[in-house]
Design a protein around this motif. Structure first.
Motif, PDB file in Angstrom:
ATOM      1  N   SER A 112      22.627  18.188  -4.786  1.00 30.05           N
ATOM      2  CA  SER A 112      23.985  18.648  -4.671  1.00 30.05           C
ATOM      3  C   SER A 112      24.074  19.825  -5.143  1.00 30.05           C
ATOM      4  O   SER A 112      23.665  20.568  -6.024  1.00 30.05           O
ATOM      5  CB  SER A 112      24.929  17.754  -5.680  1.00 30.05           C
ATOM      6  OG  SER A 112      24.615  17.889  -7.107  1.00 30.05           O
ATOM      7  N   VAL A 113      25.045  20.714  -4.534  1.00 28.60           N
ATOM      8  CA  VAL A 113      25.224  22.105  -4.700  1.00 28.60           C
ATOM      9  C   VAL A 113      26.659  22.323  -4.997  1.00 28.60           C
ATOM     10  O   VAL A 113      27.592  22.057  -3.896  1.00 28.60           O
ATOM     11  CB  VAL A 113      24.586  22.976  -3.627  1.00 28.60           C
ATOM     12  CG1 VAL A 113      24.952  24.486  -3.636  1.00 28.60           C
ATOM     13  CG2 VAL A 113      23.215  22.532  -3.543  1.00 28.60           C
ATOM     14  N   VAL A 148      18.121  22.295   2.185  1.00 23.95           N
ATOM     15  CA  VAL A 148      18.347  22.768   3.417  1.00 23.95           C
ATOM     16  C   VAL A 148      19.389  21.629   3.753  1.00 23.95           C
ATOM     17  O   VAL A 148      19.243  20.426   3.797  1.00 23.95           O
ATOM     18  CB  VAL A 148      17.008  22.643   4.276  1.00 23.95           C
ATOM     19  CG1 VAL A 148      17.403  22.817   5.972  1.00 23.95           C
ATOM     20  CG2 VAL A 148      16.142  23.588   4.204  1.00 23.95           C
ATOM     21  N   THR A 149      20.299  22.127   4.899  1.00 23.82           N
ATOM     22  CA  THR A 149      21.113  20.992   5.303  1.00 23.82           C
ATOM     23  C   THR A 149      21.766  21.758   6.691  1.00 23.82           C
ATOM     24  O   THR A 149      21.753  22.846   6.855  1.00 23.82           O
ATOM     25  CB  THR A 149      22.299  20.731   4.333  1.00 23.82           C
ATOM     26  OG1 THR A 149      23.214  19.746   4.880  1.00 23.82           O
ATOM     27  CG2 THR A 149      23.292  21.968   4.316  1.00 23.82           C
ATOM     28  N   LYS A 150      22.420  20.943   7.356  1.00 20.86           N
ATOM     29  CA  LYS A 150      23.089  21.188   8.572  1.00 20.86           C
ATOM     30  C   LYS A 150      24.272  22.224   8.410  1.00 20.86           C
ATOM     31  O   LYS A 150      25.166  21.722   7.535  1.00 20.86           O
ATOM     32  CB  LYS A 150      23.332  20.106   9.526  1.00 20.86           C
ATOM     33  CG  LYS A 150      22.299  19.544  10.347  1.00 20.86           C
ATOM     34  CD  LYS A 150      22.528  18.620  11.232  1.00 20.86           C
ATOM     35  CE  LYS A 150      21.348  17.988  11.902  1.00 20.86           C
ATOM     36  NZ  LYS A 150      21.605  16.945  13.275  1.00 20.86           N
ATOM     37  N   TYR A 206      20.012  27.303   4.542  1.00 21.12           N
ATOM     38  CA  TYR A 206      19.163  27.245   3.573  1.00 21.12           C
ATOM     39  C   TYR A 206      19.730  27.875   2.420  1.00 21.12           C
ATOM     40  O   TYR A 206      20.217  29.083   2.340  1.00 21.12           O
ATOM     41  CB  TYR A 206      17.763  28.214   4.005  1.00 21.12           C
ATOM     42  CG  TYR A 206      17.129  27.623   5.265  1.00 21.12           C
ATOM     43  CD1 TYR A 206      16.016  26.993   5.154  1.00 21.12           C
ATOM     44  CD2 TYR A 206      17.677  28.302   6.556  1.00 21.12           C
ATOM     45  CE1 TYR A 206      15.654  26.362   6.529  1.00 21.12           C
ATOM     46  CE2 TYR A 206      17.051  27.672   7.647  1.00 21.12           C
ATOM     47  CZ  TYR A 206      15.919  26.854   7.618  1.00 21.12           C
ATOM     48  OH  TYR A 206      15.471  26.436   8.784  1.00 21.12           O
ATOM     49  N   LEU A 207      19.481  27.129   1.271  1.00 15.17           N
ATOM     50  CA  LEU A 207      20.162  27.516   0.127  1.00 15.17           C
ATOM     51  C   LEU A 207      19.653  28.752  -0.497  1.00 15.17           C
ATOM     52  O   LEU A 207      18.205  28.920  -0.522  1.00 15.17           O
ATOM     53  CB  LEU A 207      20.050  26.601  -1.077  1.00 15.17           C
ATOM     54  CG  LEU A 207      20.791  26.880  -2.509  1.00 15.17           C
ATOM     55  CD1 LEU A 207      22.246  27.227  -2.467  1.00 15.17           C
ATOM     56  CD2 LEU A 207      20.529  25.882  -3.325  1.00 15.17           C
ATOM     57  N   VAL A 235      33.117  23.850  -0.454  1.00 13.32           N
ATOM     58  CA  VAL A 235      33.288  22.514  -1.224  1.00 13.32           C
ATOM     59  C   VAL A 235      31.959  22.192  -1.797  1.00 13.32           C
ATOM     60  O   VAL A 235      30.942  22.800  -1.208  1.00 13.32           O
ATOM     61  CB  VAL A 235      33.952  21.372  -0.309  1.00 13.32           C
ATOM     62  CG1 VAL A 235      35.294  21.398   0.132  1.00 13.32           C
ATOM     63  CG2 VAL A 235      32.826  20.934   0.912  1.00 13.32           C
ATOM     64  N   ASP A 236      31.625  21.201  -2.708  1.00 10.71           N
ATOM     65  CA  ASP A 236      30.308  20.702  -3.017  1.00 10.71           C
ATOM     66  C   ASP A 236      29.585  20.197  -1.741  1.00 10.71           C
ATOM     67  O   ASP A 236      30.282  19.371  -1.192  1.00 10.71           O
ATOM     68  CB  ASP A 236      30.675  19.707  -4.229  1.00 10.71           C
ATOM     69  CG  ASP A 236      31.058  20.532  -5.395  1.00 10.71           C
ATOM     70  OD1 ASP A 236      31.306  21.558  -5.597  1.00 10.71           O
ATOM     71  OD2 ASP A 236      31.465  19.689  -6.371  1.00 10.71           O
ATOM     72  N   VAL A 237      28.397  20.592  -1.711  1.00  8.89           N
ATOM     73  CA  VAL A 237      27.598  19.937  -0.769  1.00  8.89           C
ATOM     74  C   VAL A 237      26.635  18.787  -1.570  1.00  8.89           C
ATOM     75  O   VAL A 237      26.039  18.994  -2.341  1.00  8.89           O
ATOM     76  CB  VAL A 237      26.541  20.945  -0.219  1.00  8.89           C
ATOM     77  CG1 VAL A 237      25.774  20.223   0.909  1.00  8.89           C
ATOM     78  CG2 VAL A 237      27.460  22.094   0.577  1.00  8.89           C
ATOM     79  N   ILE A 238      26.934  17.450  -1.229  1.00  7.81           N
ATOM     80  CA  ILE A 238      26.161  16.512  -1.751  1.00  7.81           C
ATOM     81  C   ILE A 238      25.292  15.601  -0.711  1.00  7.81           C
ATOM     82  O   ILE A 238      26.197  15.116   0.174  1.00  7.81           O
ATOM     83  CB  ILE A 238      27.341  15.285  -2.583  1.00  7.81           C
ATOM     84  CG1 ILE A 238      28.101  16.258  -3.547  1.00  7.81           C
ATOM     85  CG2 ILE A 238      26.565  14.204  -3.226  1.00  7.81           C
ATOM     86  CD1 ILE A 238      29.330  15.531  -3.986  1.00  7.81           C
TER      87      ILE A 238
END
Length: 130
Positions: free
Chosen positions: A94-95, A118-120, A109-110, A86-89
């Motif tokens: 936002s990705v 970076v996100t969890k 890591y994108l 899903v979209d990461v916001i």
């Protein structure tokens, strides 16, 4: 000392190429050469637990002795490659769904040279071939 290993190359389309009793250098050179380079190598797996994201620029720099093996491994060793389903916001970015991420520990890591995102890792992410 040169160590020989069985190394599996995972291609972007999900197919694999197995190298028996090869060095990492030999496999990396093969991945950068025709015809394997045209098949988009994405992951080198040594044993079940050692995965290296195939970053073309970093591996090319290592082959040309511009970076040493420790720096290469520090940059490319991953736990897995994942995609966001899903979209990461987040507050700062936002990705869109379907992007490739490198998972190290519980952090994603994108895979994007233009920005550092970076996100969890959570249930928004799945193995990249799923």
């Amino acid at each position: 000392m040169v160590r020989l290993a069985n190394i599996t190359v995972l291609l972007l389309d999900g197919t694999t190429v197995a190298f028996k009793d090869a060095t990492l250098l030999e496999v990396a050179k093969n991945c950068l050469s025709h015809p394997l380079a045209n098949s988009n190598p994405i992951l080198l797996q040594i044993r079940e637990d050692y995965k290296l994201y195939f970053n073309t620029d970093l591996f090319r720099s290592w082959i040309q002795k511009e970076v040493d093996i420790e720096e290469l491994l520090n940059q490319v060793k991953v736990d897995d490659l994942v995609r966001n389903k899903v979209d990461v916001i987040e507050p700062n970015f936002s990705v869109e769904a379907g992007a490739l991420w490198l998972q190290k520990d519980n952090i994603c890591y994108l895979d994007n040279d233009d920005s550092y995102v970076v996100t969890k890792k959570d249930d928004r992410f799945v193995f990249f071939l799923d």
